[in-house]
Design a protein around this motif. Structure first.
Motif, short mmCIF file in Angstrom:
data_model
loop_
_atom_site.label_atom_id
_atom_site.label_comp_id
_atom_site.label_asym_id
_atom_site.label_seq_id
_atom_site.Cartn_x
_atom_site.Cartn_y
_atom_site.Cartn_z
N ASP A 725 0.92 -1.21 -0.01
CA ASP A 725 0.01 -0.04 0.10
C ASP A 725 0.76 1.19 -0.08
OD1 ASP A 725 -2.52 1.46 2.22
OD2 ASP A 725 -2.09 1.97 0.18
N SER A 726 1.03 2.29 -1.09
CA SER A 726 1.78 3.21 -1.24
C SER A 726 1.46 4.27 -0.38
CB SER A 726 1.68 3.31 -2.75
OG SER A 726 0.60 3.90 -3.31
N GLU A 727 -0.10 4.11 0.23
CA GLU A 727 -0.28 5.15 1.04
C GLU A 727 -0.12 5.04 2.32
OE1 GLU A 727 -2.03 7.93 0.23
OE2 GLU A 727 -3.06 7.62 -1.72
N SER A 728 0.80 4.16 2.64
CA SER A 728 1.22 3.81 4.03
C SER A 728 2.04 4.89 4.65
CB SER A 728 1.94 2.59 4.07
OG SER A 728 1.51 1.48 3.71
N LYS A 729 1.87 5.29 5.95
CA LYS A 729 2.26 6.52 6.45
C LYS A 729 3.77 6.17 7.17
CE LYS A 729 -1.52 9.14 5.88
NZ LYS A 729 -2.21 8.28 5.05
N PHE A 730 4.56 7.20 7.30
CA PHE A 730 5.98 7.22 7.88
C PHE A 730 6.10 8.58 8.38
CE2 PHE A 730 8.90 9.64 5.54
CZ PHE A 730 8.31 10.08 4.27
N ILE A 731 6.92 8.38 9.29
CA ILE A 731 7.25 9.84 9.99
C ILE A 731 8.53 10.21 9.41
CG2 ILE A 731 7.90 10.93 12.32
CD1 ILE A 731 5.23 9.79 12.07
N THR A 732 8.54 11.59 8.92
CA THR A 732 9.60 12.18 8.41
C THR A 732 10.77 12.49 9.45
OG1 THR A 732 8.74 14.44 8.72
CG2 THR A 732 7.98 13.23 6.71
N SER A 733 11.81 13.04 8.80
CA SER A 733 13.03 13.21 10.02
C SER A 733 12.78 14.58 10.61
CB SER A 733 14.31 13.52 9.18
OG SER A 733 14.10 14.50 8.20
N ALA A 734 11.67 15.38 10.22
CA ALA A 734 11.13 16.54 10.81
C ALA A 734 10.11 16.08 11.90
CB ALA A 734 10.59 17.69 9.79
N GLY A 735 9.70 15.04 12.02
CA GLY A 735 8.74 14.51 12.81
C GLY A 735 7.18 14.73 12.38
N LYS A 736 7.09 14.92 11.13
CA LYS A 736 5.76 14.74 10.45
C LYS A 736 5.38 13.71 9.88
CE LYS A 736 5.34 19.53 10.59
NZ LYS A 736 5.19 20.67 9.65
N GLU A 737 4.01 13.12 9.96
CA GLU A 737 3.45 12.05 9.29
C GLU A 737 3.31 12.25 7.85
OE1 GLU A 737 -0.64 10.45 9.89
OE2 GLU A 737 0.60 8.87 10.93
N LYS A 738 3.53 11.27 7.20
CA LYS A 738 3.29 11.62 5.71
C LYS A 738 3.22 10.18 5.03
CE LYS A 738 5.66 14.25 2.04
NZ LYS A 738 6.82 15.14 1.55
N SER A 739 2.35 10.17 3.83
CA SER A 739 2.45 8.86 3.01
C SER A 739 3.46 8.85 2.22
CB SER A 739 1.04 8.98 2.45
OG SER A 739 1.19 9.80 1.27
N ILE A 740 3.97 7.47 1.92
CA ILE A 740 4.88 7.11 1.01
C ILE A 740 4.83 7.78 -0.38
CG2 ILE A 740 6.04 5.02 -0.11
CD1 ILE A 740 6.84 5.04 2.69
N LEU A 741 3.33 7.57 -0.89
CA LEU A 741 3.06 8.17 -2.22
C LEU A 741 3.20 9.60 -2.16
CD1 LEU A 741 1.92 7.68 -5.05
CD2 LEU A 741 -0.36 8.05 -4.02
N SER A 742 2.89 10.29 -1.22
CA SER A 742 3.22 11.66 -1.30
C SER A 742 4.73 12.34 -1.32
CB SER A 742 2.50 12.60 -0.17
OG SER A 742 3.15 12.03 1.11
N GLU A 743 5.66 11.48 -0.77
CA GLU A 743 7.25 11.38 -1.10
C GLU A 743 7.68 11.01 -2.24
OE1 GLU A 743 8.93 13.10 1.45
OE2 GLU A 743 10.63 12.86 0.02
N VAL A 744 7.36 9.88 -2.55
CA VAL A 744 7.94 9.27 -3.70
C VAL A 744 7.27 9.96 -4.98
CG1 VAL A 744 8.70 7.52 -2.40
CG2 VAL A 744 6.48 7.05 -3.95
N GLY A 745 6.10 10.19 -5.14
CA GLY A 745 5.50 10.61 -6.26
C GLY A 745 4.97 9.25 -7.10
N ARG A 746 4.41 9.76 -8.29
CA ARG A 746 3.93 8.34 -9.10
C ARG A 746 4.96 7.74 -9.77
NH1 ARG A 746 -1.67 7.41 -8.36
NH2 ARG A 746 -2.50 9.51 -7.60
N GLY A 747 5.10 6.46 -9.72
CA GLY A 747 6.26 5.57 -10.36
C GLY A 747 6.65 4.44 -9.64
N TYR A 748 7.90 4.16 -9.94
CA TYR A 748 8.61 3.19 -9.08
C TYR A 748 9.36 3.72 -7.93
CZ TYR A 748 7.81 0.36 -13.26
OH TYR A 748 7.21 -0.27 -14.41
#
Length: 868
Positions: A725-748
């Motif tokens: 699930d590319s919408e899975s959430k992680f915590i950034t180095s700045a301490g904010k929650e973000k989805s994998i998809l929003s960080e990596v963008g579309r594609g591989y």
């Protein structure tokens, strides 16, 4: 009768006035006459009472516009909304044309078909046009038409962000209220916003991608003589730029449905009584035309044969376009230069073949009387090759746009912060005397509709159990837009069956209406003999079977009042009426059959509206034999469709978190209705091509059949091995929650789960650093996640050499991503690190390695080279 005479008299007066003052909404005499004729036919069929202009003070131009809308709107839109509703929207459209600086420059045909119509998709209609106009008018003041399109999209992004959901399309105002929407809802909302300010707009679909699973919808808007595309609620600095430029260039088909009879420059795919479906593939991809000739066993042309164009997607040959052969048995389609399955049928017989657009220019498809039930067809399906030309955007423009989007995110998030939270849930629970853990999921899921849901709970606090049961029966999206009227109608109806929903129709407060309008003796008879409801429907409801007509579900009230509808609305009406009377009824999710359960039986009875006597279907058993080691999933690698009247209909087994798999449903046998079926399997390779098979088989009454499930493989390419699930959430180095998809963008992308200071992870990072140049050339993000902030802070990146600039470090909070990957890919050790996967934004996984692995960098590089 008096009202009918008044309406006819009014129409005559307005028509005369219209011709007298020469102020026409439609200037072409022949087209206007066609609209007049179609309008008369529509009202004659559905009933004059649904077009009520009495006391509305309508101008001749407004009358013509209303007639145009009524002539081509779906039956449901005629019966379920008052004439005054459409008049208000017509007036708002005319106001935008008058007040917007581009109003006079929009050609009549574009205003008629791409501004005036309210309906975009299958959404509930609402009064968004007036509200959007009032809010957007000052925002776009002084802008050119192209600038206004970009600005409207920024406004849409400020209101709504992407989130996947079910297939029902929320109304534009509901989408704004919830602040989320899937692509179909975002594009419906954006089209509505653009049309509100007089800009021609249309929703464009690639009904299924060719190179990967799923689909996408976006928006085309017209400015200064040309159509442009935008990603809905995804603003870019310029037009004709979106994340899907390259995927769209690999599409086989992109299309849109235009309201009414539209005569434009585009290729017409299908014309119905409601819409004209046009082909837009040439706007995005290198395309080619192929001609098709449909013949019977004897080689004779088959006039009016149904021709379905199918793309392999989610394990099935999915129909993405339907056409009908002419009297000589001919039809054609222009599509991207890749492979489709083309399926022709007539009078219950069928035939199909693979077609390669760009290579095949003419194909003859024979429709056979009997299919070979033993052969397995192996099909290598190749998608088009991408050829997108991306427009240039300066770094300054990109930075400015990103800053704007960040501000818009903050505005939207500030609104979302007003939604229900744990504190307010506790306060409501204490006030109502209900357990907080019972109402919290419902209230939080309702998002911007939480006040309505809370008010409903409060008004029925004396019987909170029934109120909670009703709310729990609804989908999450229903909680977004359910009104008090709808909720109270179901709550107060006293029926033991609370849920008002049958399938994906618009919810309406129909239960009390039906109870008040059905004669008591008839209701009593229905309760005792549910099959009499089937008889009543057959004798009293006229089925509109117009080929290809838009099947927007009519409300049960609309069906009762008009006594005319399509088969889908008839099915919903039957289930709704039955449940209102306390009779268990449903539309089966898998087969779409309408069924009821008599009070003295535990057996579901299948409804056949053409039969005098109702009974349950005869069944047999299917056993799928599979030799592979994987427990392959339905939709990922295989599907089954039932062939009825020559066309294949997918069996829609649950695709949720506990979705159907070979082991769960088919290994030991599954019951199917008697009939003919097609089993499709597919293994999608990294380049998007598919190694597919098809096998037709028959289920006979009381018998079991074993069918081999063949999953073809290739040793020379990367294949899809699972999902993440590319919408899975992680915590950034700045301490904010973000989805994998929003960080990596579309594609591989590459995802690595690592541990600080552990040798296997240290080796992996050094191996990756040794292949730095390859990762930089590849250019895709590499997510490197650690278990917690202490480990994140402990990682000394320079200790491992020069890591790629695409590497992003973060935290896998509570190891939720590790647990997901371990379960989904069936890894042997739920805690062992590192774990590396290569995945894409469509949730496919192409590579996985766990634990101590020498040379992980070169292994990743090898797979990367096969992902294009």
């Amino acid at each position: 009768m008096i009202k009918k005479l008044f309406i006819l008299f009014a129409l005559t007066i307005f028509s005369t006035a219209c011709f007298a003052d020469n102020q026409h909404f439609i200037s072409d005499n022949a087209y206007r006459q066609r609209v007049d004729n179609d309008f008369s036919v529509k009202l004659k069929a559905v009933g004059q009472q649904f077009f009520n202009v009495e006391g509305l003070n309508i101008s001749s131009t407004e009358m013509e516009a209303l007639q145009f809308l009524y002539a081509y709107m779906p039956l449901a839109d005629v019966t379920d909304y008052p004439t005054s509703f459409y008049l208000n929207n017509v007036r708002s459209s005319f106001k935008a044309r008058l007040e917007m600086p581009w109003g006079k420059s929009v050609p009549e045909i574009l205003f008629r078909h791409f501004v005036l119509p309210l309906r975009v998709n299958n959404e509930n209609l609402d009064s968004c046009r007036m509200e959007f106009y009032n809010e957007l008018k000052p925002r776009i003041s002084g802008l050119t038409m192209s600038e206004a399109i970009l600005e409207v999209n920024h406004w849409c992004h400020e209101k709504v962000n992407y989130e996947p959901s079910d297939a029902r399309t929320s109304s534009p105002l509901t989408t704004v209220r919830t602040a989320i929407g899937r692509c179909g809802e975002e594009s419906t909302f954006t089209v509505a916003a653009l049309r509100a300010v007089g800009i021609p707009a249309r929703q464009v679909y690639t009904p299924r991608w060719a190179h990967t699973d799923d689909n996408h919808a976006w928006v085309e808007a017209w400015a200064d003589g040309k159509w442009h595309f935008i990603g809905a609620c995804e603003p870019e600095p310029i037009l004709d730029l979106a994340w899907f430029n390259t995927p769209a260039s690999r599409a086989l088909l992109t299309h849109t449905r235009v309201f009414g009879h539209y005569v434009g420059p585009e290729e017409v795919m299908l014309e119905t009584s409601n819409f004209t479906e046009i082909n837009l593939i040439k706007n995005y991809a290198n395309a080619a035309r192929c001609n098709f000739h449909i013949v019977d066993n004897n080689g004779k042309a088959v006039p009016n044969a149904k021709v379905e164009f199918k793309i392999y997607n989610y394990g099935e040959f999915c129909t993405v376009a339907t056409k009908y052969a002419d009297n000589a048995g001919n039809t054609f389609l222009t599509a991207g230069r890749g492979d489709m399955i083309v399926w022709a049928s007539n009078n219950g017989h069928y035939g199909f073949t693979k077609v390669s657009f760009g290579r095949d220019s003419s194909i003859t498809i024979p429709i056979l009387n009997n299919s070979d039930l033993s052969s397995v067809d192996s099909l290598d399906i190749v998608p088009p090759v991408g050829n997108a030309l991306l427009p240039e955007v300066s770094e300054a423009m990109r930075t400015k746009n990103d800053l704007r989007k960040a501000k818009e995110d903050s505005i939207r998030n500030a609104y979302i912060a007003t939604f229900i939270n744990k504190v307010s849930v506790s306060e409501i629970a204490n006030r109502l005397g209900m357990p907080a853990d019972s109402i919290a999921p419902i209230l939080t899921a309702s998002r911007g509709n939480h006040k309505i849901i809370a008010e409903f709970l409060e008004s029925h606090a004396h019987d909170g159990g029934r109120a909670l049961a009703l709310l729990s029966s609804l989908s999450e999206k229903d909680l977004h837009d359910a009104s008090l009227e709808i909720l109270n109608d179901s709550y107060d109806a006293k029926s033991s069956i609370l849920c008002p929903r049958v399938e994906s129709e618009m919810l309406t407060p129909y239960k009390h209406f039906l109870l008040n309008h059905i004669p008591a003796d008839l209701a009593k008879d229905f309760i005792s003999h549910p099959d009499h409801i089937v008889t009543w429907c057959r004798q009293n409801i006229i089925i509109d079977s117009t080929l290809g007509a838009e099947r927007i579900a009519m409300s049960p009230i609309g069906v009762w009042k008009s006594h005319i509808c399509d088969s889908r609305s008839r099915d919903i009406f039957f289930v709704a009426l039955s449940r209102t009377l306390g009779i268990e009824a449903r539309k089966d999710y898998v087969t779409q059959k309408v069924q009821y359960k008599p009070s003295n039986s535990s057996e579901w009875i299948d409804v056949d509206f053409d039969a005098v006597k109702q009974s349950s279907s005869a069944t047999g058993t299917l056993v799928l034999q599979y030799d592979g080691s994987q427990n392959i999933q339905y939709y990922n690698n295989f599907t089954i469709s039932k062939i009825d009247n020559g066309s294949a209909t997918l069996l829609s087994y649950d695709d949720g978190n506990q979705g159907m798999s070979w082991e769960k449903g088919f290994k030991n046998g599954i019951s199917l209705d008697v009939g003919t079926y097609i089993l499709v399997t597919g293994n999608r390779l990294a380049d998007g091509s598919v190694l597919a098979t098809s096998r037709i088989f028959r289920i006979d009454k009381g018998k079991s059949i074993a069918v081999r499930l063949i999953l073809r493989s290739s040793s020379s390419d990367a294949t899809v091995i699972g999902s993440f699930d590319s919408e899975s959430k992680f915590i950034t180095s700045a301490g904010k929650e973000k989805s994998i998809l929003s960080e990596v963008g579309r594609g591989y992308f590459i995802l690595g789960l690592i541990a600080a200071g552990q040798e296997p992870s240290n080796h992996a990072l050094r191996d990756i650093a040794s292949e730095n140049k390859s990762f930089e050339v590849w250019g895709r993000k590499m997510m490197l996640l650690l278990p917690d902030s202490l480990q994140l802070n402990a990682v000394r990146k320079l200790d491992f050499g020069s890591l790629p600039s695409t590497a992003v470090f973060g935290i896998d909070h509570n190891s939720s991503i590790l647990r997901q990957i371990t379960a989904s890919l069936k890894l042997p050790d739920a805690a062992q690190l590192p774990v590396f996967i290569i995945a894409d934004s469509f949730n496919h996984v192409f590579f996985v390695r766990q634990g101590y692995t020498i040379g992980i960098g070169s292994q990743l590089k090898s797979i990367m080279s096969k992902l294009k």
